[in-house]
Design a protein around this motif. Sequence first.
Motif, PDB file in Angstrom:
ATOM      1  N   LEU A   1     -65.169   7.282  23.101  1.00  0.00           N
ATOM      2  CA  LEU A   1     -65.778   8.552  22.717  1.00  0.00           C
ATOM      3  C   LEU A   1     -65.217   9.056  21.395  1.00  0.00           C
ATOM      4  N   LEU A   2     -66.094   9.668  20.612  1.00  0.00           N
ATOM      5  CA  LEU A   2     -65.724  10.342  19.365  1.00  0.00           C
ATOM      6  C   LEU A   2     -66.018  11.825  19.530  1.00  0.00           C
ATOM      7  N   LEU A   3     -65.032  12.643  19.231  1.00  0.00           N
ATOM      8  CA  LEU A   3     -65.138  14.093  19.371  1.00  0.00           C
ATOM      9  C   LEU A   3     -64.878  14.727  18.005  1.00  0.00           C
ATOM     10  N   VAL A   4     -65.842  15.507  17.513  1.00  0.00           N
ATOM     11  CA  VAL A   4     -65.744  16.074  16.167  1.00  0.00           C
ATOM     12  C   VAL A   4     -66.001  17.577  16.226  1.00  0.00           C
ATOM     13  N   GLY A   5     -65.104  18.344  15.648  1.00  0.00           N
ATOM     14  CA  GLY A   5     -65.265  19.793  15.581  1.00  0.00           C
ATOM     15  C   GLY A   5     -63.974  20.438  15.107  1.00  0.00           C
ATOM     16  N   THR A   6     -64.048  21.696  14.780  1.00  0.00           N
ATOM     17  CA  THR A   6     -62.899  22.417  14.232  1.00  0.00           C
ATOM     18  C   THR A   6     -62.143  23.153  15.331  1.00  0.00           C
ATOM     19  N   ILE A   7     -60.833  22.949  15.377  1.00  0.00           N
ATOM     20  CA  ILE A   7     -60.003  23.727  16.291  1.00  0.00           C
ATOM     21  C   ILE A   7     -59.870  25.144  15.739  1.00  0.00           C
ATOM     22  N   THR A   8     -59.644  26.102  16.620  1.00  0.00           N
ATOM     23  CA  THR A   8     -59.537  27.488  16.181  1.00  0.00           C
ATOM     24  C   THR A   8     -58.218  28.101  16.635  1.00  0.00           C
ATOM     25  N   VAL A   9     -57.889  29.188  15.988  1.00  0.00           N
ATOM     26  CA  VAL A   9     -56.863  30.103  16.479  1.00  0.00           C
ATOM     27  C   VAL A   9     -57.607  31.297  17.055  1.00  0.00           C
ATOM     28  N   ASP A  10     -57.437  31.542  18.348  1.00  0.00           N
ATOM     29  CA  ASP A  10     -58.105  32.660  19.012  1.00  0.00           C
ATOM     30  C   ASP A  10     -57.118  33.809  19.192  1.00  0.00           C
ATOM     31  N   LEU A  11     -57.477  34.947  18.632  1.00  0.00           N
ATOM     32  CA  LEU A  11     -56.666  36.162  18.772  1.00  0.00           C
ATOM     33  C   LEU A  11     -57.314  37.032  19.841  1.00  0.00           C
ATOM     34  N   VAL A  12     -56.640  37.159  20.980  1.00  0.00           N
ATOM     35  CA  VAL A  12     -57.184  37.888  22.122  1.00  0.00           C
ATOM     36  C   VAL A  12     -56.374  39.161  22.330  1.00  0.00           C
TER      37      VAL A  12
ATOM     38  N   ASP B   1     -52.217  24.971  16.652  1.00  0.00           N
ATOM     39  CA  ASP B   1     -51.523  24.345  17.777  1.00  0.00           C
ATOM     40  C   ASP B   1     -52.354  23.142  18.219  1.00  0.00           C
ATOM     41  N   LEU B   2     -51.858  21.950  17.935  1.00  0.00           N
ATOM     42  CA  LEU B   2     -52.604  20.724  18.213  1.00  0.00           C
ATOM     43  C   LEU B   2     -52.172  20.048  19.509  1.00  0.00           C
TER      44      LEU B   2
ATOM     45  N   GLN C   1     -55.036  40.939  24.779  1.00  0.00           N
ATOM     46  CA  GLN C   1     -53.830  41.030  25.592  1.00  0.00           C
ATOM     47  C   GLN C   1     -52.990  39.760  25.588  1.00  0.00           C
ATOM     48  N   ASP C   2     -53.641  38.622  25.371  1.00  0.00           N
ATOM     49  CA  ASP C   2     -52.932  37.355  25.517  1.00  0.00           C
ATOM     50  C   ASP C   2     -52.382  36.809  24.212  1.00  0.00           C
ATOM     51  N   GLY C   3     -52.562  37.514  23.121  1.00  0.00           N
ATOM     52  CA  GLY C   3     -52.016  37.065  21.853  1.00  0.00           C
ATOM     53  C   GLY C   3     -52.792  35.920  21.247  1.00  0.00           C
ATOM     54  N   GLN C   4     -52.086  34.942  20.705  1.00  0.00           N
ATOM     55  CA  GLN C   4     -52.698  33.848  19.948  1.00  0.00           C
ATOM     56  C   GLN C   4     -52.623  32.547  20.737  1.00  0.00           C
ATOM     57  N   ARG C   5     -53.737  31.788  20.725  1.00  0.00           N
ATOM     58  CA  ARG C   5     -53.744  30.486  21.381  1.00  0.00           C
ATOM     59  C   ARG C   5     -54.842  29.627  20.757  1.00  0.00           C
ATOM     60  N   PRO C   6     -54.804  28.304  20.965  1.00  0.00           N
ATOM     61  CA  PRO C   6     -55.840  27.435  20.399  1.00  0.00           C
ATOM     62  C   PRO C   6     -57.162  27.611  21.131  1.00  0.00           C
ATOM     63  N   GLY C   7     -58.241  27.268  20.456  1.00  0.00           N
ATOM     64  CA  GLY C   7     -59.560  27.384  21.064  1.00  0.00           C
ATOM     65  C   GLY C   7     -60.558  26.493  20.355  1.00  0.00           C
ATOM     66  N   GLY C   8     -61.816  26.726  20.662  1.00  0.00           N
ATOM     67  CA  GLY C   8     -62.880  25.926  20.068  1.00  0.00           C
ATOM     68  C   GLY C   8     -63.424  24.903  21.046  1.00  0.00           C
ATOM     69  N   ALA C   9     -64.687  24.532  20.851  1.00  0.00           N
ATOM     70  CA  ALA C   9     -65.340  23.574  21.742  1.00  0.00           C
ATOM     71  C   ALA C   9     -64.597  22.250  21.783  1.00  0.00           C
ATOM     72  N   VAL C  10     -64.080  21.817  20.631  1.00  0.00           N
ATOM     73  CA  VAL C  10     -63.394  20.535  20.574  1.00  0.00           C
ATOM     74  C   VAL C  10     -62.116  20.552  21.409  1.00  0.00           C
ATOM     75  N   SER C  11     -61.462  21.712  21.515  1.00  0.00           N
ATOM     76  CA  SER C  11     -60.233  21.815  22.303  1.00  0.00           C
ATOM     77  C   SER C  11     -60.523  21.692  23.794  1.00  0.00           C
TER      78      SER C  11
ATOM     79  N   VAL D   1     -60.509  19.942  11.759  1.00  0.00           N
ATOM     80  CA  VAL D   1     -59.944  20.619  10.593  1.00  0.00           C
ATOM     81  C   VAL D   1     -58.883  21.588  11.092  1.00  0.00           C
ATOM     82  N   ALA D   2     -57.723  21.579  10.464  1.00  0.00           N
ATOM     83  CA  ALA D   2     -56.641  22.454  10.925  1.00  0.00           C
ATOM     84  C   ALA D   2     -55.725  22.810   9.771  1.00  0.00           C
ATOM     85  N   GLY D   3     -55.200  24.024   9.843  1.00  0.00           N
ATOM     86  CA  GLY D   3     -54.190  24.478   8.908  1.00  0.00           C
ATOM     87  C   GLY D   3     -52.809  24.355   9.518  1.00  0.00           C
ATOM     88  N   PRO D   4     -51.786  24.760   8.797  1.00  0.00           N
ATOM     89  CA  PRO D   4     -50.410  24.633   9.303  1.00  0.00           C
ATOM     90  C   PRO D   4     -50.129  25.504  10.523  1.00  0.00           C
TER      91      PRO D   4
END
Length: 443
Positions: A26-37, A73-74, A39-49, A67-70
């Motif tokens: 399988l090949l999975l392509v998409g951009t990971i996100t930083v989700d700011l919620v 969370d990978l 109450q729960d603070g920051q965590r990874p997100g996105g369909a690819v995650s 695609v990811a910046g520094p």
Amino acid sequence: MRSLVVISLLLALVAYLFSELTRPDLLLVGTITVDLVDQDGQRPGGAVSYAAAVLKAYGIRACVVTVAGPDADLSVFRGHELHVVPSPSTLTFEHSYAWFGHQRKLRVTANPNITLSRRHVPRHCQRARTVILGPLTLHELDAASFLEYDGLWDQLYRGRQAVGLMAQGFQRRLAADGRVLPLQTPSPQLLAGLGHWRRVTLFLSDVETETWAEDWLGLVVGAAERVLITRGAQGATEYNDTGVTAIDVVPVDKVKDTNGAGDTFATGYMLALSRGLADPAHHAAWAASRAVMQPQSCKPQCAGDLIAGHVPPWGPADRLAGAWRGLAEVGLGLVEAAAREGLAALMHVRRLPAGALAAAVARAAESELDGEGTLGEGELGRVRSGAGGGHGKGQAKGQAKGGSAGGKGHVLSGQEGAGASVAEARRLREEAAAKDQWQSAGR
């Protein structure tokens, strides 16, 4: 000589089977996100995650391109073959909830502005049996590039891929302040991502499609291999060539959080489809039911924790069986391509018997002249339709094959014939007669 041909074919077969056995699942392509919620603070997100977490639960090691910046969370991609396109920033969504947590609003606060395409994917990963694309914004992914082929052999090989498009991002636009707003009709990116081959399984939700007119839905359904629209607690609907099918939800004791349910549904469906299971929709609904039983605080990493073992991973025997099926499909593809080319040749090129062109021009010149001394349209129409494969008046091809020896005779187009004089017609008649004599002598 015969033994050399047999040995060459056997070596080619062994090379093909080895290629299939080592082909990525399988090949999975998409951009990971930083989700700011809130109450729960920051965590990874996105369909690819979410898809990566589900694939890991099924025991599948995928090629992942993101695609990811520094600040990304990978860790959710641990265990997969990860390829990161570096960016100064990671796509960041700010989540806010209203109406007691039942209505979510999104705002993009950081955008890497990189469009992923097939050129970002390593060559061996492009050969994967199944491709899942998960765009989150309108210009994040060039889905159409994954349906382009580098020649006939690439099409025969990759044309057998199962392609799933989780297209929610293609139905979003960004306001000037970063707010995520819905589009009212299918976007050009979505339509382009369906390609021309009806090979794509499209996943959307009723949130993206509720404003579509029936004609728009019909257009999308007609362009995709199948379309699945998730409807929350009401289940989902599948549209395909056999009709419309309602997909029931799998009941659970308690729904803790629905984030990632649609991504889990799509991933489960594509896995079951690629394995050839009888009812992919049931497997998809079951996987989504496990995801909603997990709290938001541990997602996406825990999205697949309750899924493990539902669909067994492929072993060498399964891959070998898939290779034989693939070889049969390649053979059928070659036959279909040859049939298409042969049919096109029969439709557009028709041989004329020797002397037919000369006789037609002679009749037009001598018996059907109009008042201004030009070739009559009635006879020109017969010349065009006879030599041009039935294209009709004024649309004849410029050339048609003449005579059984394969010589080419020039046919008048509508513009050329309308102003041809009697002398010109006679000259053409003499040239055609000379060609006929030359062809007869050649035989």
